[in-house]
Scaffold this active site. Structure first.
Site, PDB file in Angstrom:
ATOM      1  N   TYR A 138    -110.419  54.042  73.154  1.00  0.00           N
ATOM      2  CA  TYR A 138    -110.127  52.530  72.700  1.00  0.00           C
ATOM      3  C   TYR A 138    -108.610  52.489  72.286  1.00  0.00           C
ATOM      4  CZ  TYR A 138    -115.187  51.584  72.565  1.00  0.00           C
ATOM      5  OH  TYR A 138    -116.493  51.153  73.032  1.00  0.00           O
TER       6      TYR A 138
ATOM      7  N   ARG B   3    -127.358  51.239  64.934  1.00  0.00           N
ATOM      8  CA  ARG B   3    -127.215  49.742  64.974  1.00  0.00           C
ATOM      9  C   ARG B   3    -128.017  48.906  64.145  1.00  0.00           C
ATOM     10  NH1 ARG B   3    -122.802  47.669  68.339  1.00  0.00           N
ATOM     11  NH2 ARG B   3    -121.085  49.463  68.262  1.00  0.00           N
TER      12      ARG B   3
ATOM     13  N   ARG C 148    -122.816  38.819  57.147  1.00  0.00           N
ATOM     14  CA  ARG C 148    -121.604  38.721  57.612  1.00  0.00           C
ATOM     15  C   ARG C 148    -121.010  37.381  57.677  1.00  0.00           C
ATOM     16  NH1 ARG C 148    -119.942  37.484  62.607  1.00  0.00           N
ATOM     17  NH2 ARG C 148    -118.727  39.035  64.000  1.00  0.00           N
TER      18      ARG C 148
ATOM     19  N   ARG D 136    -126.861  42.363  64.398  1.00  0.00           N
ATOM     20  CA  ARG D 136    -126.825  40.663  64.653  1.00  0.00           C
ATOM     21  C   ARG D 136    -128.273  40.394  65.032  1.00  0.00           C
ATOM     22  NH1 ARG D 136    -122.089  41.183  68.396  1.00  0.00           N
ATOM     23  NH2 ARG D 136    -123.050  43.174  68.591  1.00  0.00           N
TER      24      ARG D 136
ATOM     25  N   ASP E  34    -117.459  51.280  61.028  1.00  0.00           N
ATOM     26  CA  ASP E  34    -117.150  51.289  62.708  1.00  0.00           C
ATOM     27  C   ASP E  34    -116.350  52.552  63.026  1.00  0.00           C
ATOM     28  OD1 ASP E  34    -117.783  49.234  65.099  1.00  0.00           O
ATOM     29  OD2 ASP E  34    -115.850  50.311  65.399  1.00  0.00           O
TER      30      ASP E  34
HETATM   31  O1  CP3 Z   1    -125.543  51.761  63.582  1.00  0.00           O
HETATM   32  C1  CP3 Z   1    -125.357  51.247  62.428  1.00  0.00           C
HETATM   33  O2  CP3 Z   1    -126.029  50.239  62.086  1.00  0.00           O
HETATM   34  C2  CP3 Z   1    -124.035  51.453  61.715  1.00  0.00           C
HETATM   35  C3  CP3 Z   1    -122.686  50.763  61.798  1.00  0.00           C
HETATM   36  C4  CP3 Z   1    -122.245  51.161  63.176  1.00  0.00           C
HETATM   37  C5  CP3 Z   1    -121.386  50.032  63.852  1.00  0.00           C
HETATM   38  N1  CP3 Z   1    -120.953  50.502  64.950  1.00  0.00           N
HETATM   39  C6  CP3 Z   1    -121.486  48.528  63.441  1.00  0.00           C
HETATM   40  C7  CP3 Z   1    -121.286  47.790  64.304  1.00  0.00           C
HETATM   41  C8  CP3 Z   1    -121.626  52.090  64.166  1.00  0.00           C
HETATM   42  C9  CP3 Z   1    -122.422  53.617  63.709  1.00  0.00           C
HETATM   43  C10 CP3 Z   1    -121.135  51.838  65.212  1.00  0.00           C
HETATM   44  C11 CP3 Z   1    -120.603  52.878  66.156  1.00  0.00           C
HETATM   45  C12 CP3 Z   1    -119.662  52.230  67.063  1.00  0.00           C
HETATM   46  N2  CP3 Z   1    -118.797  51.196  67.105  1.00  0.00           N
HETATM   47  C13 CP3 Z   1    -119.757  52.997  68.418  1.00  0.00           C
HETATM   48  C14 CP3 Z   1    -120.268  54.403  68.770  1.00  0.00           C
HETATM   49  C15 CP3 Z   1    -121.662  53.990  69.053  1.00  0.00           C
HETATM   50  C16 CP3 Z   1    -122.080  53.152  70.401  1.00  0.00           C
HETATM   51  O3  CP3 Z   1    -122.666  52.058  70.360  1.00  0.00           O
HETATM   52  O4  CP3 Z   1    -121.658  53.785  71.516  1.00  0.00           O
HETATM   53  C17 CP3 Z   1    -118.703  52.471  69.114  1.00  0.00           C
HETATM   54  C18 CP3 Z   1    -118.181  52.469  70.637  1.00  0.00           C
HETATM   55  C19 CP3 Z   1    -118.148  51.261  68.434  1.00  0.00           C
HETATM   56  C20 CP3 Z   1    -117.124  50.228  68.718  1.00  0.00           C
HETATM   57  C21 CP3 Z   1    -117.253  49.024  68.712  1.00  0.00           C
HETATM   58  N3  CP3 Z   1    -117.759  48.395  67.719  1.00  0.00           N
HETATM   59  C22 CP3 Z   1    -117.483  47.746  69.587  1.00  0.00           C
HETATM   60  C23 CP3 Z   1    -117.188  48.322  71.124  1.00  0.00           C
HETATM   61  C24 CP3 Z   1    -118.014  46.754  69.130  1.00  0.00           C
HETATM   62  C25 CP3 Z   1    -118.218  45.359  69.742  1.00  0.00           C
HETATM   63  C26 CP3 Z   1    -119.459  45.437  70.673  1.00  0.00           C
HETATM   64  C27 CP3 Z   1    -120.464  44.757  70.025  1.00  0.00           C
HETATM   65  O5  CP3 Z   1    -121.523  45.520  69.750  1.00  0.00           O
HETATM   66  O6  CP3 Z   1    -120.128  43.623  69.378  1.00  0.00           O
HETATM   67  C28 CP3 Z   1    -118.245  46.985  67.835  1.00  0.00           C
HETATM   68  C29 CP3 Z   1    -118.676  45.974  66.647  1.00  0.00           C
HETATM   69  C30 CP3 Z   1    -119.644  46.406  65.744  1.00  0.00           C
HETATM   70  N4  CP3 Z   1    -119.844  47.605  65.246  1.00  0.00           N
HETATM   71  C31 CP3 Z   1    -120.753  45.370  65.359  1.00  0.00           C
HETATM   72  C32 CP3 Z   1    -121.722  46.193  64.583  1.00  0.00           C
HETATM   73  C33 CP3 Z   1    -122.889  45.540  63.667  1.00  0.00           C
HETATM   74  C34 CP3 Z   1    -120.903  43.923  65.841  1.00  0.00           C
HETATM   75  C35 CP3 Z   1    -120.095  43.349  65.141  1.00  0.00           C
HETATM   76  C36 CP3 Z   1    -120.462  41.791  64.598  1.00  0.00           C
HETATM   77  O7  CP3 Z   1    -121.322  41.843  63.785  1.00  0.00           O
HETATM   78  O8  CP3 Z   1    -119.792  41.147  65.277  1.00  0.00           O
END
Ligand code: CP3
Length: 344
Positions: free
Chosen positions: A152, A25, A38, A29, A75
């Site tokens: 999910y 990540r 964003r 944010r 994602d």
């Molecule tokens: O790592 C990176 O920078 C690359 C991009 C990336 C994102 N999600 C961007 C993201 C990667 C590799 C993921 C993987 C991901 N997504 C996983 C596996 C890794 C982990 O964290 O366990 C999972 C389970 C998801 C599903 C997901 N995406 C959830 C549950 C959420 C909401 C929770 C949260 O953190 O807000 C997301 C949103 C998400 N994916 C964000 C980002 C940057 C936040 C979204 C935003 O900007 O509002």
């Protein structure tokens, strides 16, 4: 030459004097420049599907910190959407999907070979990044592992214990297995296209592997990842694969061979000293500083970082966090961690 990239050298099994570093990540944010892009995109999914803006946020942490790897901005839930599930992200709450719990709902999903129509903007992002990234930076593509993606798709949202997925597994094994097989096949199509577009390494995120016990861990975490790895290795033998069965605990032992992965990513539930003895013996490891140190910083961050670097210093290691960096992290603590890894 691409073999000079530090991340690729570690993945090939080399022990480097300073481990390469990136963080999960890393585009997120906690960075003001991410929040600005964003806002320009409108919402999270619009950002994922806008190749120019997705490439921009992928590069932001490379420009700010000089990480050794960039991870594609996308994602794991884009694949369910490509399979036909409705997907939205509710600000402050997380993802919402239409659910798959019946044979009819499973049958209504698209076939695996059809996912690339929907996912072509992601391949475009990778093409832009392949040209734009510095020569020394490795580009990582990724997907969710089938079990985690299924949790999910079955629940329609994130769940603390993956209860709905465990319930479907117990009550309707045919639908559950059918969903795992569809996700596995779709993931192979998706990741092959990511490699064709220029991804140099693939990472599989099994974020909820830790809730699978006994034979279920073997059957639903290891085997689908092994299947994906074997299919990718057959077509792209030179592309290294990182597997992240988060929460595996003592089951982390011998996973390189079981999955066929070049690197096992570790969460912070295991100590680096234990993992050096029990996991790194099988190949490269990645991890595993607790992401809370990016919020709290200070001397403890420095000492914990040094301890992890030292523990893994006799074998191939890529420094990373144990899970994704959180929005409340202080960007200066990330710099302190990098300076500690690189400067000793
Ligand atoms: O790592 C990176 O920078 C690359 C991009 C990336 C994102 N999600 C961007 C993201 C990667 C590799 C993921 C993987 C991901 N997504 C996983 C596996 C890794 C982990 O964290 O366990 C999972 C389970 C998801 C599903 C997901 N995406 C959830 C549950 C959420 C909401 C929770 C949260 O953190 O807000 C997301 C949103 C998400 N994916 C964000 C980002 C940057 C936040 C979204 C935003 O900007 O509002």
């Amino acid at each position: 030459m691409s073999t000079q990239k530090s991340v690729l050298r570690s993945l090939a099994g080399e022990t480097l004097p300073v481990p390469p570093i990136w963080i999960m990540r890393q585009a997120g944010r906690y960075l003001p420049e991410y929040k600005a892009t964003r806002a320009k995109a409108g919402d999270f999914l619009s950002l994922c599907y806008n190749p120019n803006l997705a490439a921009e946020v992928t590069i932001q942490p490379i420009c700010r910190y000089g990480f050794d790897a960039a991870i594609l901005f996308a994602d794991i839930l884009l694949l369910p959407q490509a399979l036909g599930a409705d997907l939205s992200f509710v600000t402050g709450e997380g993802p919402r999907l239409s659910t798959i719990t019946t044979a009819d709902q499973l049958a209504a999903l698209k076939p695996a070979h059809g996912v690339s129509d929907h996912l072509s903007p992601i391949y475009e992002t990778i093409k832009i990044l392949s040209k734009a990234l510095p020569d020394e930076t490795t580009l990582i593509g990724f997907a969710g592992a089938p079990w985690t993606v299924a949790t999910y798709m079955i629940a329609g949202q994130g769940t603390p214990d993956q209860g709905p997925a465990h319930a479907l597994k117990a009550e309707n094994r045919i639908v559950f297995d059918g969903l795992i097989e569809l996700i596995t096949a779709g993931t192979i199509v998706y990741l092959s296209a990511q490699i064709d577009a220029g991804a140099e390494v693939i990472k599989l995120f099994d974020s909820w592997a830790g809730s699978l016990q006994g034979a279920d861990f073997q059957r639903y975490s290891i085997e689908p990842m092994q299947h994906i790895t074997a299919a990718l290795k057959a077509a792209y033998p030179h592309v290294p694969i990182i597997a992240f069965p988060r929460g595996a605990g003592e089951k982390y032992v011998e996973l390189h061979a079981a999955i066929g992965a070049d690197c096992i990513a570790l969460d912070d539930g295991v100590s680096a000293e234990w993992a050096a003895k029990n996991v790194q013996t099988g190949g490269c490891v990645q991890g595993n500083l607790a992401s809370s140190h990016m919020v709290t910083g200070g001397d403890v961050l420095v000492s914990e970082t040094r301890q992890i670097v030292d523990a893994f210093s006799d074998g191939p290691h890529i420094f990373n966090l144990g899970h994704g960096i959180t929005p409340d992290a202080d960007p200066e603590n990330v710099q302190l961690m990098i300076d500690t890894v690189r400067g000793g």
